[in-house]
Design a protein around this motif. Structure first.
Motif, mmCIF file in Angstrom:
data_model
loop_
_atom_site.group_PDB
_atom_site.id
_atom_site.type_symbol
_atom_site.label_atom_id
_atom_site.label_comp_id
_atom_site.label_asym_id
_atom_site.label_seq_id
_atom_site.Cartn_x
_atom_site.Cartn_y
_atom_site.Cartn_z
ATOM 1 N N UNK A 62 -1.630 -9.298 10.910
ATOM 2 C CA UNK A 62 -0.596 -9.076 11.540
ATOM 3 C C UNK A 62 0.304 -8.172 11.010
ATOM 4 N N UNK A 63 0.230 -6.801 11.585
ATOM 5 C CA UNK A 63 1.001 -5.778 11.012
ATOM 6 C C UNK A 63 1.107 -5.419 9.443
ATOM 7 N N UNK A 64 -0.011 -5.871 8.817
ATOM 8 C CA UNK A 64 0.110 -5.541 7.384
ATOM 9 C C UNK A 64 -1.390 -4.819 6.759
ATOM 10 N N UNK A 65 -1.064 -3.968 5.908
ATOM 11 C CA UNK A 65 -1.991 -3.285 5.410
ATOM 12 C C UNK A 65 -2.287 -3.811 4.002
ATOM 13 N N UNK A 66 -3.482 -3.908 3.588
ATOM 14 C CA UNK A 66 -3.863 -4.428 2.212
ATOM 15 C C UNK A 66 -4.165 -3.069 1.508
ATOM 16 N N UNK B 232 -0.293 -7.323 -2.837
ATOM 17 C CA UNK B 232 -1.572 -6.492 -2.303
ATOM 18 C C UNK B 232 -1.440 -6.331 -0.775
ATOM 19 N N UNK B 233 -0.223 -6.422 -0.267
ATOM 20 C CA UNK B 233 -0.030 -6.098 1.013
ATOM 21 C C UNK B 233 1.106 -5.116 1.315
ATOM 22 N N UNK B 234 1.494 -4.463 2.364
ATOM 23 C CA UNK B 234 2.594 -3.714 2.847
ATOM 24 C C UNK B 234 2.360 -3.840 4.357
ATOM 25 N N UNK B 235 3.543 -3.571 4.928
ATOM 26 C CA UNK B 235 3.957 -3.710 6.300
ATOM 27 C C UNK B 235 3.357 -2.481 6.736
ATOM 28 N N UNK B 236 2.714 -2.350 7.872
ATOM 29 C CA UNK B 236 2.369 -1.047 8.759
ATOM 30 C C UNK B 236 0.993 -1.475 9.578
ATOM 31 N N UNK B 237 0.436 -0.378 10.140
ATOM 32 C CA UNK B 237 -0.877 -0.284 10.620
ATOM 33 C C UNK B 237 -1.417 0.956 10.683
ATOM 34 N N UNK B 238 -2.770 1.220 11.349
ATOM 35 C CA UNK B 238 -3.609 2.463 10.901
ATOM 36 C C UNK B 238 -3.118 3.543 12.207
ATOM 37 N N UNK C 212 1.639 3.780 11.613
ATOM 38 C CA UNK C 212 0.894 4.515 10.638
ATOM 39 C C UNK C 212 2.006 5.201 9.957
ATOM 40 N N UNK C 213 3.168 5.632 10.368
ATOM 41 C CA UNK C 213 4.143 6.248 9.640
ATOM 42 C C UNK C 213 4.891 5.137 8.589
ATOM 43 N N UNK C 214 4.887 3.983 9.322
ATOM 44 C CA UNK C 214 5.610 2.989 8.465
ATOM 45 C C UNK C 214 4.614 2.553 7.354
ATOM 46 N N UNK C 215 3.462 2.047 7.645
ATOM 47 C CA UNK C 215 2.372 1.867 6.587
ATOM 48 C C UNK C 215 2.073 2.891 5.615
ATOM 49 N N UNK C 216 1.937 4.322 5.898
ATOM 50 C CA UNK C 216 1.879 5.244 5.080
ATOM 51 C C UNK C 216 3.208 5.436 4.054
ATOM 52 N N UNK C 217 4.410 5.322 4.646
ATOM 53 C CA UNK C 217 5.520 5.388 3.635
ATOM 54 C C UNK C 217 5.288 3.982 2.629
ATOM 55 N N UNK C 218 4.913 2.965 3.204
ATOM 56 C CA UNK C 218 4.904 1.829 2.570
ATOM 57 C C UNK C 218 3.968 1.970 1.414
ATOM 58 N N UNK C 219 2.528 2.271 1.513
ATOM 59 C CA UNK C 219 1.512 2.319 0.792
ATOM 60 C C UNK C 219 2.048 3.632 -0.462
ATOM 61 N N UNK C 220 2.666 4.505 -0.240
ATOM 62 C CA UNK C 220 3.092 5.462 -1.005
ATOM 63 C C UNK C 220 3.977 4.920 -2.073
#
Length: 414
Positions: free
Chosen positions: A111-115, A381-387, A392-400
């Motif tokens: 649900x909108x989360x990246x591990x 171990x999770x951030x918000x975002x998708x691929x 993708x932009x939300x998730x990339x910024x969150x991973x960074x």
């Protein structure tokens, strides 16, 4: 250094986000599809081409040479099962403390989360060990930076992701042999066979939808004990690397046989086919033959298209290899039996009893232990975002941002 990522613009967005945070970024690509989604503004691009005649060993040696030359501090990849990714992790393990591998994947908590986690995922994950250590030191359960993962879902689109995927594999079909002679697809089914399966499914959709509706109606009328076995993709590395060695078809037969031995007429087993299954495996035929052979043809049914979320509320127990649906079922206080290796197969969460015992006396998770584990998993171990798409932009910024924060020490060890 970024290796292979999703067949979308996500790694390109991640490269840009890392550069904006002040990092020097390079991408090592192994096929034309990798180059397709890597804009120059995301960082340098390094082609790892290999030679077809030399085989996969040459590709591994070339990758090791690139890592030695570039000397990255961190290596980011999608999953840990692809040959190049496994090789990169092996190389990093030879130099502990010098280079840190990071795995990104679809969130364990859907649900909108990246591990994002170090060294490995699924059966190779450091999360269970890190969680056990954190439980013995309660103050480490809560990250010093607070919760990073937004529980609100990020909009996603199957059609958009499918379009990205077709473009990615189309580029490989056209240019891989010429420009990346060492490239070998990691999937069991090539893209043409995969897409052919989806075309067959699309043509059969009216019949499949009617059959699914009939099955759902029959399940709704059933008043006995209903058990669930959600199938995963046979091509998934969680099945290939961390599932029972006999493979998914034989595992299905084993589960049906166990159900027949342990239960009576008041119990029914529902086996659901993964919504992304390409349709080449006749699961309905396989399950039907297994049920008939076990003498219970009317107590086992197959549902195409995945598991409806609202169905979990009436499930007596879930048997899974290591699907994320098992974790979802735990959050609904459903008993879960794991057959493979999963990060949530922990004391107090899943049922440790043999499968034959599980059917008759399934053990629900401990609510307090589950709350602790879910909070630890989400916040560390999770951030918000998708691929794909806006996510993708939300998730990339969150991973960074997440890479700049501390992780549990135990999880960082090779």
């Amino acid at each position: 250094m970024l290796l292979q990522g999703p067949s979308s613009n996500f790694f390109g967005e991640l490269g840009r986000a890392l550069r904006a945070a002040g990092a020097d970024v390079a991408r090592t690509g192994f096929c034309p599809g990798d180059r397709l989604y890597w804009p120059d503004r995301a960082g340098r691009y390094i082609a790892c081409r290999g030679t077809r005649a030399a085989g996969p060993g040459a590709l591994r040696a070339e990758l090791a040479a690139i890592i030695a030359r570039e000397n990255p501090t961190d290596i980011i990849m999608l999953g840990d099962g692809r040959p190049a990714h496994a090789a990169a992790i092996d190389v990093a393990a030879l130099h502990p403390g010098q280079v840190q591998p990071w795995i990104v994947e679809h969130g364990y908590l859907r649900g909108g989360l990246i591990a994002i986690e170090p060294w490995g995922c699924g059966g190779r994950s450091r999360i269970p060990a890190a969680y056990a250590a954190a439980r013995s030191t309660p103050k480490t359960m809560v990250p010093p930076f607070g919760a990073l993962a937004d529980p609100d879902a990020v909009p996603q689109s199957f059609l958009r992701y499918a379009a990205y995927d077709i473009a990615y594999h189309g580029a490989n079909l056209v240019g891989a042999r010429m420009f990346y002679p060492g490239y070998r697809p990691h999937a069991l089914d090539g893209p043409l066979r995969e897409y052919a399966g989806w075309i067959r499914k699309a043509l059969r959709w009216p019949v499949s939808r009617a059959a699914r509706n009939r099955s759902l109606a029959q399940i709704a009328e059933f008043t006995g004990l209903l058990y669930l076995f959600p199938l995963q993709l046979a091509t998934d590395f969680q099945i290939r690397d961390h599932g029972p060695p006999e493979g998914l078809p034989d595992t299905v037969r084993m589960v049906v046989a166990s159900f027949a031995r342990a239960t009576g007429p008041g119990a029914h087993l529902l086996i659901t086919v993964h919504p992304l299954d390409n349709g080449w495996q006749d699961w309905a035929g396989l399950v039907g033959a297994a049920a008939a052979g076990a003498g219970i043809p009317d107590r086992v049914s197959v549902l195409q298209g995945g598991t409806p979320p609202d169905l979990l509320a009436r499930i007596a127990g879930v048997v899974t290899v290591n699907s994320s649906l098992g974790l979802t079922a735990l959050t609904r206080q459903r008993p879960v039996k794991v057959l493979g290796r999963a990060i949530y197969d922990l004391p107090g969460l899943t049922d440790p009893a043999p499968l034959d015992t599980f059917w008759t006396a399934p053990k629900a998770p401990d609510a307090c232990e589950l709350d602790h584990f879910i909070a630890f998993l989400r916040n560390w171990f999770h951030v918000a975002g998708s691929f794909d798409g806006p996510g993708a932009q939300v998730g990339a910024a969150a991973v960074a941002r997440r890479l700049a924060q501390p992780f549990p020490t135990l999880a960082l060890r090779p």
